[in-house]
Design a protein around this motif. Structure first.
Motif, PDB file in Angstrom:
ATOM      1  N   GLU A  86       0.920  -1.112   0.117  1.00 38.32           N
ATOM      2  CA  GLU A  86       0.001  -0.093  -0.115  1.00 38.32           C
ATOM      3  C   GLU A  86       0.991   1.295   0.156  1.00 38.32           C
ATOM      4  O   GLU A  86       0.462   2.184  -0.746  1.00 38.32           O
ATOM      5  N   LEU A  87       2.008   1.335   0.684  1.00 41.14           N
ATOM      6  CA  LEU A  87       2.925   2.256   0.739  1.00 41.14           C
ATOM      7  C   LEU A  87       3.480   2.773  -0.575  1.00 41.14           C
ATOM      8  O   LEU A  87       3.433   4.004  -0.860  1.00 41.14           O
ATOM      9  N   ILE A  88       3.882   1.681  -1.192  1.00 40.00           N
ATOM     10  CA  ILE A  88       4.598   1.817  -2.531  1.00 40.00           C
ATOM     11  C   ILE A  88       3.413   2.192  -3.555  1.00 40.00           C
ATOM     12  O   ILE A  88       3.834   3.134  -4.210  1.00 40.00           O
ATOM     13  N   LYS A  89       2.307   1.603  -3.297  1.00 36.85           N
ATOM     14  CA  LYS A  89       1.243   2.194  -4.335  1.00 36.85           C
ATOM     15  C   LYS A  89       0.783   3.628  -4.129  1.00 36.85           C
ATOM     16  O   LYS A  89       0.366   4.472  -5.041  1.00 36.85           O
ATOM     17  N   SER A  90       0.959   4.151  -2.937  1.00 34.91           N
ATOM     18  CA  SER A  90       0.626   5.629  -2.406  1.00 34.91           C
ATOM     19  C   SER A  90       1.668   6.555  -3.040  1.00 34.91           C
ATOM     20  O   SER A  90       1.200   7.706  -3.000  1.00 34.91           O
ATOM     21  N   GLY A  91       2.778   5.833  -3.344  1.00 28.45           N
ATOM     22  CA  GLY A  91       3.748   6.782  -4.098  1.00 28.45           C
ATOM     23  C   GLY A  91       5.308   6.943  -3.096  1.00 28.45           C
ATOM     24  O   GLY A  91       6.033   7.505  -3.634  1.00 28.45           O
TER      25      GLY A  91
END
Length: 216
Positions: free
Chosen positions: A95-100
């Protein structure tokens, strides 16, 4: 590593902050660090410290890493942001990586942080270079369009004026009063044409300098 980095560390645990800095020094980073643990101090550091990279704990008493990342995006979107936390589940890390968020590392595996910092700084540098290149290309395109406009309009107008005035000139009677007026108008038209040609040459030189820079 010769470049001197400004590293903003978002951490409320002094021992963890010290351990993180020791790991960075051990791996050859030359840096100045500023440690913050509140939102107010963090926002002030973004403005005044102007970090090259941000290393943030995921959870703090005052706020958290996700909020810190969101704040950073508004003022410094190109600055790399790496979460350094005690425990992050696989689902949460995705989720963190997907959020940018640039990347994450576990505090118990700090040896993995160095290559992630190096990669993040390299990617950020490439993004900045690309943005500069795009801006220069945009400037070149605008100058080309301006040159095209000058050639199609601003050159034609004085040329048409000169041709029209030439036809009005009374060659059979050089002393005719109208000839003096025509000569003055011819001079104005010639000055206008000269100015336009000068602007075209200057714009062409600027475009040439941009092209030379990218071909070097």
């Amino acid at each position: 590593m010769t470049d001197h980095l400004r590293i903003l560390i978002v951490e409320d645990n002094d021992s963890d902050a010290d351990l993180l800095q020791r790991e960075l020094k051990r791996n050859g980073f030359n840096f100045t660090a500023q440690i913050v643990e509140t939102r107010e101090a963090y926002e002030a550091a973004l403005e005044k410290f102007n970090p090259d990279i941000i290393l943030s704990d995921y959870s703090l008493p005052a706020f958290n890493g996700v909020v810190a990342f969101t704040i950073k995006q508004k003022s410094s979107p190109d600055t790399p942001f790496i979460i350094v936390s005690g425990t992050i589940g696989e689902e949460k890390s995705i989720e963190l990586i997907k959020s940018g968020i640039t990347d994450y590392a576990l505090k118990e595996n700090l040896f993995s942080l160095t290559p992630k910092i190096i990669r993040a700084l390299k990617d950020a540098s490439e993004i900045r270079d690309k943005r500069i290149t795009e801006a220069e290309l945009k400037s070149k395109t605008e100058k080309l369009l301006r040159i095209a406009f000058m050639q199609s309009h601003q050159v034609r107008v004085p040329v048409a004026n000169i041709l029209g005035l030439f036809n009005l000139f009374e060659f059979d009677n050089p002393a005719a009063p109208i000839n003096g007026t025509i000569l003055n108008m011819l001079k104005d038209a010639a000055d206008s044409l000269d100015k336009t040609i000068f602007e075209i040459v200057q714009n062409t030189k600027e475009i040439g300098s941009i092209l030379d820079k990218h071909s070097a």
